[in-house]
Each structure stands twice: as C-alpha cells, then as structure tokens.
Design a protein around this motif. Structure first.
Motif, PDB file in Angstrom:
ATOM      1  N   ARG A   1       0.812  -1.226   0.000  1.00 13.96           N
ATOM      2  CA  ARG A   1       0.000   0.000   0.000  1.00 13.96           C
ATOM      3  C   ARG A   1       0.842   1.271   0.000  1.00 13.96           C
ATOM      4  NH1 ARG A   1      -5.011  -1.252  -1.804  1.00 13.96           N
ATOM      5  NH2 ARG A   1      -5.510  -3.313  -1.029  1.00 13.96           N
ATOM      6  N   LYS A   2       2.105   1.116  -0.362  1.00 14.67           N
ATOM      7  CA  LYS A   2       3.020   2.246  -0.578  1.00 14.67           C
ATOM      8  C   LYS A   2       3.374   3.012   0.697  1.00 14.67           C
ATOM      9  CE  LYS A   2       2.772   1.718  -5.113  1.00 14.67           C
ATOM     10  NZ  LYS A   2       3.185   0.416  -5.504  1.00 14.67           N
TER      11      LYS A   2
ATOM     12  N   GLY B   1       3.388   7.887   5.980  1.00  9.84           N
ATOM     13  CA  GLY B   1       2.385   8.027   4.927  1.00  9.84           C
ATOM     14  C   GLY B   1       2.468   9.410   4.315  1.00  9.84           C
ATOM     15  N   THR B   2       1.880   9.556   3.150  1.00 15.08           N
ATOM     16  CA  THR B   2       1.993  10.807   2.402  1.00 15.08           C
ATOM     17  C   THR B   2       0.922  11.833   2.747  1.00 15.08           C
ATOM     18  OG1 THR B   2       0.727   9.811   0.599  1.00 15.08           O
ATOM     19  CG2 THR B   2       3.132   9.669   0.461  1.00 15.08           C
ATOM     20  N   SER B   3      -0.155  11.403   3.399  1.00 19.39           N
ATOM     21  CA  SER B   3      -1.246  12.314   3.780  1.00 19.39           C
ATOM     22  C   SER B   3      -2.035  11.679   4.919  1.00 19.39           C
ATOM     23  CB  SER B   3      -2.178  12.553   2.587  1.00 19.39           C
ATOM     24  OG  SER B   3      -2.869  11.358   2.261  1.00 19.39           O
TER      25      SER B   3
ATOM     26  N   ARG C   1      -5.098  10.905   4.874  1.00 20.08           N
ATOM     27  CA  ARG C   1      -5.928   9.843   4.266  1.00 20.08           C
ATOM     28  C   ARG C   1      -5.101   8.572   4.060  1.00 20.08           C
ATOM     29  NH1 ARG C   1     -10.831  10.364   1.859  1.00 20.08           N
ATOM     30  NH2 ARG C   1     -10.578  12.609   1.898  1.00 20.08           N
ATOM     31  N   HIS C   2      -3.851   8.739   3.629  1.00 19.70           N
ATOM     32  CA  HIS C   2      -2.959   7.594   3.421  1.00 19.70           C
ATOM     33  C   HIS C   2      -2.678   6.888   4.747  1.00 19.70           C
ATOM     34  CE1 HIS C   2       1.140   5.972   1.831  1.00 19.70           C
ATOM     35  NE2 HIS C   2       0.186   5.118   1.556  1.00 19.70           N
TER      36      HIS C   2
ATOM     37  N   SER D   1      -5.757   4.912   5.739  1.00 18.47           N
ATOM     38  CA  SER D   1      -5.995   3.758   4.869  1.00 18.47           C
ATOM     39  C   SER D   1      -4.958   2.665   5.084  1.00 18.47           C
ATOM     40  CB  SER D   1      -6.059   4.176   3.400  1.00 18.47           C
ATOM     41  OG  SER D   1      -4.811   4.609   2.941  1.00 18.47           O
TER      42      SER D   1
END
Length: 117
Positions: free
Chosen positions: A17-18, A42-44, A46-47, A50
């Motif tokens: 999931r990156k 995470g990048t945000s 939301r990321h 998730s």
C-alpha cells in the motif's frame, strides 16, 4: 497466530500500500505490552488512515481483530493496536518530531549501567 506471523502480514500490507520507510522495532524485553512496533510514513492523513485500515482488514481475514485504532482523518499519527504488534503510521513531520525509533532503541546494557552509576 504468532506475533511473527502478524508482523509479516503487517509488513507486506504496508509495503503493498506504498507505506514509506517501514521500520520494525523489536521491543521484547523493553516493554510488557507488545513485542514489535512498526513505524511507517504516509503521504497524507488519508494515506495514514488507509494504511491502518488495510492492515486491520487483512488480519480480520485471518481471524485477528485489532484491539483498537486511534487517530482519524486530519490526524498526523494513526496507531493500530494488534496486541503483539503495534503499528504507528505517521506523516514525515510527526515522525521526525517524535523519533520513536530513537526512543525505543535504548541499549539495555547502557541503561542499567546508568542506573547503577
């Protein structure tokens, strides 16, 4: 399911999931409430959410229910408690500020020497 099996699933899902800069901390012998902590960037917001949701969903398929999840959209840190494994999904700024890897990497032998000295 053993802690190592849960850890493997967590690492695989975060990678798929990156999740960025996935780091596993073995905290056995340093704390009694968990065996492993996984820190991921995470990048945000939301990321972050998730990443933890996908991990929880994958483990539910194996019969493992999370003990809890803290943080939501708008959070810079989401924590997923799986018992023997705890996932800390953080944005880069929060990760740099809290430095969990540094906090949990205290060498036991140095710590006991300081207490004796």
């Amino acid at each position: 399911m053993q802690a190592e099996e849960i850890l493997k699933i967590v690492q695989e899902v975060l990678d798929e999931r990156k999740g960025q800069n996935i780091t596993t901390l073995d905290v056995r012998g340093k704390t009694s409430f968990t065996d492993y902590m996984v820190v991921v960037t995470g990048t945000s917001d939301r990321h972050l959410k998730s990443l933890c949701d996908y991990v929880a969903e994958k483990l539910k398929e194996s019969g493992i229910k999370p003990l809890g999840i803290e943080g939501d959209l708008g959070s810079d840190w989401v924590l997923l408690d799986l018992g023997d494994v705890i996932v800390h999904a953080m944005n880069a700024q929060a990760r740099g500020f809290y430095q969990l890897e540094k906090l949990w990497s205290v060498d036991d032998s140095k710590e006991s020497e300081q207490q004796l000295g």
